[in-house]
Design an enzyme around this catalytic site. Sequence first.
Site, PDB file in Angstrom:
ATOM      1  N   SER A  68       0.834  -1.201   0.000  1.00  0.00           N
ATOM      2  CA  SER A  68       0.000   0.000   0.000  1.00  0.00           C
ATOM      3  C   SER A  68       0.872   1.255   0.000  1.00  0.00           C
ATOM      4  CB  SER A  68      -0.967  -0.046   1.194  1.00  0.00           C
ATOM      5  OG  SER A  68      -2.044   0.828   1.018  1.00  0.00           O
ATOM      6  N   GLU A 114      -1.510  14.349  12.987  1.00  0.00           N
ATOM      7  CA  GLU A 114      -1.528  15.692  12.409  1.00  0.00           C
ATOM      8  C   GLU A 114      -0.856  15.696  11.035  1.00  0.00           C
ATOM      9  OE1 GLU A 114      -0.672  20.238  13.849  1.00  0.00           O
ATOM     10  OE2 GLU A 114       0.712  18.677  14.513  1.00  0.00           O
ATOM     11  N   HIS A 143      -7.141  -6.375   0.862  1.00  0.00           N
ATOM     12  CA  HIS A 143      -6.023  -5.456   0.682  1.00  0.00           C
ATOM     13  C   HIS A 143      -4.809  -5.874   1.510  1.00  0.00           C
ATOM     14  CE1 HIS A 143      -3.950  -1.776  -0.199  1.00  0.00           C
ATOM     15  NE2 HIS A 143      -4.021  -1.318   1.037  1.00  0.00           N
TER      16      HIS A 143
END
Length: 304
Positions: A130, A226, A285
């Site tokens: 990924s 963040e 996945h």
Amino acid sequence: MLRWTRPWRLPFRGLGPCCLSSSRVPVAPSSSGRSGAEPRSVLLSYKLLDGEATRPALVFLHGLFGSKTNFNSIAKALAQQTGRRVLTVDARNHGDSPHSPDMSYEAMSQDLQDLLPQLGLMPCVLIGHSMGGKTAMLLALQRPEMVERLIAVDISPVETTPSSNFPSYMAAMRAVDIPDEMPRSSARKLADEQLSTVIQDMAERQFLLTNLVEVDGRFVWRVNLEALAQHMDKILAFPPRQESYPGPTLFLLGGNSQYVRPSHHTEIRRLFPRAQMQTVPHAGHWIHADCPQDFVAAIQGFLA
């Protein structure tokens, strides 16, 4: 609300010989404003299983919200079965690696361009899942001499359309509220209950909860939420490239996954002209978690 934590390290209980990077590293400054400059690398946390130095090592790169521990059993099996060195790495802003405001693929590639020569692992067999697959593809395109062969696990070199709503996942993680000094088992249960209002899939919640850690009596997220939130568009995209990678390349796909589509094949062939594709029929996945034996067998077959 839960905070996200600066890099720290759990006590390591690994299998076989290994090396670990420095446990605490200062937060890296951003390179986003340095036009045309090389991204600043960070010192990645890693685990190295020993093996024959004369054969290319296997290097595993995890996906978004993952860590090097995702490949613990896979790495051990391949080290034993192939006799090769096997390296698992925490990407920046993940696992035990440092936090940085820069979450570009260029920066993640630069981290590896600095680490692999230091460990004497050039060229290597680069295996990325990924997000880690996109980092692996970019590194192979930028520095083909560093990559003997490449395996991209259920990802392609185009913009990703994920089945999961990652921004909502991160908002749910940031909203989790756990009292200080709560026992770990109770904290995980409470966090799971709070996440379940947004994330219905229990397996996905359990995967995200691998990032919940206790530091000085407080539970925090070890991923840098963040930075991930600010750069999600970059993470889902892929840097435009003109050059191709001439080495052998395997795109290993999950039969139940929609991450790699037929419309991606043209770009795959353009950038990776020696690409071959293989599908693991009953995997989603996360092929290495759904069908670990088939995953190992596919890698061994590609190495043969």
